[in-house]
Design an enzyme around this catalytic site. Structure first.
Site, PDB file in Angstrom:
ATOM      1  N   GLY A  15       0.781  -1.239   0.000  1.00 38.26           N
ATOM      2  CA  GLY A  15       0.000   0.000   0.000  1.00 38.26           C
ATOM      3  C   GLY A  15       0.809   1.284   0.000  1.00 38.26           C
ATOM      4  N   SER A  16       2.068   1.241  -0.509  1.00 36.65           N
ATOM      5  CA  SER A  16       2.844   2.487  -0.486  1.00 36.65           C
ATOM      6  C   SER A  16       2.254   3.539  -1.426  1.00 36.65           C
ATOM      7  CB  SER A  16       4.317   2.218  -0.821  1.00 36.65           C
ATOM      8  OG  SER A  16       4.458   1.801  -2.148  1.00 36.65           O
ATOM      9  N   ASN A  17       1.681   3.104  -2.525  1.00 36.71           N
ATOM     10  CA  ASN A  17       1.035   4.084  -3.414  1.00 36.71           C
ATOM     11  C   ASN A  17      -0.198   4.693  -2.754  1.00 36.71           C
ATOM     12  OD1 ASN A  17       2.235   4.475  -6.223  1.00 36.71           O
ATOM     13  ND2 ASN A  17       2.446   2.268  -5.889  1.00 36.71           N
ATOM     14  N   LYS A  68      -7.707 -12.924 -12.151  1.00 36.13           N
ATOM     15  CA  LYS A  68      -8.799 -11.970 -12.405  1.00 36.13           C
ATOM     16  C   LYS A  68      -9.901 -12.198 -11.383  1.00 36.13           C
ATOM     17  CE  LYS A  68     -11.135 -14.907 -15.783  1.00 36.13           C
ATOM     18  NZ  LYS A  68     -11.748 -15.015 -17.097  1.00 36.13           N
ATOM     19  N   MET A  95      -3.407  -6.776  -8.137  1.00 40.89           N
ATOM     20  CA  MET A  95      -2.744  -7.744  -9.014  1.00 40.89           C
ATOM     21  C   MET A  95      -3.719  -8.650  -9.774  1.00 40.89           C
ATOM     22  SD  MET A  95       0.114  -6.469  -8.600  1.00 40.89           S
ATOM     23  CE  MET A  95       1.254  -7.527  -9.474  1.00 40.89           C
ATOM     24  N   ARG A  96      -4.890  -8.132 -10.052  1.00 40.21           N
ATOM     25  CA  ARG A  96      -5.836  -8.885 -10.882  1.00 40.21           C
ATOM     26  C   ARG A  96      -6.309  -8.027 -12.040  1.00 40.21           C
ATOM     27  NH1 ARG A  96      -8.024 -13.472  -8.149  1.00 40.21           N
ATOM     28  NH2 ARG A  96      -7.004 -13.552  -6.116  1.00 40.21           N
ATOM     29  N   ASN A 112      -4.438   3.106 -13.372  1.00 41.73           N
ATOM     30  CA  ASN A 112      -3.509   2.086 -12.881  1.00 41.73           C
ATOM     31  C   ASN A 112      -2.102   2.676 -12.840  1.00 41.73           C
ATOM     32  OD1 ASN A 112      -2.600  -0.535 -12.092  1.00 41.73           O
ATOM     33  ND2 ASN A 112      -1.861  -0.877 -14.178  1.00 41.73           N
ATOM     34  N   HIS A 114       1.870   1.411 -13.159  1.00 38.61           N
ATOM     35  CA  HIS A 114       2.652   0.256 -13.596  1.00 38.61           C
ATOM     36  C   HIS A 114       4.140   0.579 -13.456  1.00 38.61           C
ATOM     37  CE1 HIS A 114       3.464  -3.457 -15.674  1.00 38.61           C
ATOM     38  NE2 HIS A 114       4.381  -2.795 -16.355  1.00 38.61           N
TER      39      HIS A 114
HETATM   40  C1  GAR Z   1       3.826  -0.971  -7.293  1.00 40.95           C
HETATM   41  O1  GAR Z   1       5.200  -0.904  -7.561  1.00 40.95           O
HETATM   42  C2  GAR Z   1       3.017  -1.010  -8.567  1.00 40.95           C
HETATM   43  O2  GAR Z   1       3.601  -0.293  -9.604  1.00 40.95           O
HETATM   44  C3  GAR Z   1       2.981  -2.467  -8.859  1.00 40.95           C
HETATM   45  O3  GAR Z   1       2.822  -3.083  -7.604  1.00 40.95           O
HETATM   46  C4  GAR Z   1       3.461  -2.291  -6.612  1.00 40.95           C
HETATM   47  C5  GAR Z   1       2.495  -2.099  -5.455  1.00 40.95           C
HETATM   48  O4  GAR Z   1       3.123  -1.511  -4.373  1.00 40.95           O
HETATM   49  N1  GAR Z   1       1.913  -2.794  -9.743  1.00 40.95           N
HETATM   50  C6  GAR Z   1       2.003  -3.695 -10.709  1.00 40.95           C
HETATM   51  O5  GAR Z   1       2.980  -4.374 -10.892  1.00 40.95           O
HETATM   52  C7  GAR Z   1       0.746  -3.824 -11.549  1.00 40.95           C
HETATM   53  N2  GAR Z   1       0.989  -4.658 -12.695  1.00 40.95           N
HETATM   54  P1  GAR Z   1       2.290  -0.851  -3.174  1.00 40.95           P
HETATM   55  O6  GAR Z   1       1.302  -1.900  -2.676  1.00 40.95           O
HETATM   56  O7  GAR Z   1       3.324  -0.550  -2.155  1.00 40.95           O
HETATM   57  O8  GAR Z   1       1.601   0.381  -3.710  1.00 40.95           O
END
Ligand code: GAR
Length: 212
Positions: A15-17, A68, A95-96, A112, A114
């Site tokens: 959940g850092s984003n 999915k 991740m789905r 999203n 990426h």
């Molecule tokens: C992030 O780096 C994001 O870009 C990636 O998962 C991580 C989630 O980190 N997403 C993907 O790879 C999507 N295909 P977070 O849970 O710390 O935000």
């Protein structure tokens, strides 16, 4: 006061984003309210981060597939977001793959993030793909979600260098620093009604490209 944008956030991981988005909303006093956080993983860090901030957070069963949501779950996710009055959805490490019903419920309003400079390295572990390929620059992309995998119109990109001694984890950590700048910038642009989208061509998000 301008009306607040009601945002739903979906995540499967730490959940850092989400934290970067929530902090930006608070620190910059953005007209955004995170109305609901949903995870497909019962003990995902993102749910705890939301609860710590007094934001509604729920695990919702993803169904019988691995990559999915099944039909029933897609309806459950969509209904929960609608009931929370969500207008825009931000996938933050979810991740789905989301398709059909879900995208029709929020047309052109699913984001999203990426961890690569798309269209390079779509799919899983994009930082590892970049390292294995030998690129010298990679980064992150925020895009609108369409029916494809990581193919929707690009809203923001930030570049980071690949260092000769990088491991998958050091490179991913550097990309995540860039993600923390890129995602809040896009959400701020949407909240201020400054995002422009014409087919694949988009504009309005400041601060693109600048590397770390
Ligand atoms: C992030 O780096 C994001 O870009 C990636 O998962 C991580 C989630 O980190 N997403 C993907 O790879 C999507 N295909 P977070 O849970 O710390 O935000």
């Amino acid at each position: 006061m301008s009306p607040r944008l009601r945002l739903g956030v979906l995540g499967s991981g730490k959940g850092s984003n989400f934290v970067a988005i929530a902090d930006a909303i608070r620190e910059r006093n953005l007209p955004v309210e995170v109305a609901l956080v949903i995870s497909d993983v019962p003990d995902a860090g993102i749910l705890q981060h939301a609860k710590d901030r007094g934001i509604a957070a729920r695990f919702i069963e993803p169904g019988r597939f691995r990559t999915k949501l099944d039909e029933e779950s897609e309806v459950a996710y969509t209904s929960a977001l609608r009931e929370a009055g969500v207008e825009w959805v931000a996938l933050a490490g979810f991740m789905r793959i989301l398709k059909g019903e879900f995208l029709r419920a929020f047309p052109g309003r699913v984001l999203n993030i990426h961890p690569s400079l798309l269209p390079s390295f779509p799919g899983l572990e994009a930082w590892r793909q970049a390292l294995d390929y030998g690129v010298k620059v990679t980064g992150c992309t925020v895009h609108l979600v369409d029916q494809g995998i990581d193919t929707g119109p690009i809203l923001a990109q930030r570049a980071v260098p690949v260092h000769p001694d990088d491991t998958p984890s050091t490179l991913h950590a550097r990309i995540q620093q860039a993600e923390k700048l890129a995602y809040p910038a896009v959400i701020e642009t949407i909240a201020r009604s400054e995002l422009r989208v014409r087919g694949r061509l988009t504009g309005g998000v400041p601060g693109n490209v600048t590397g770390l």
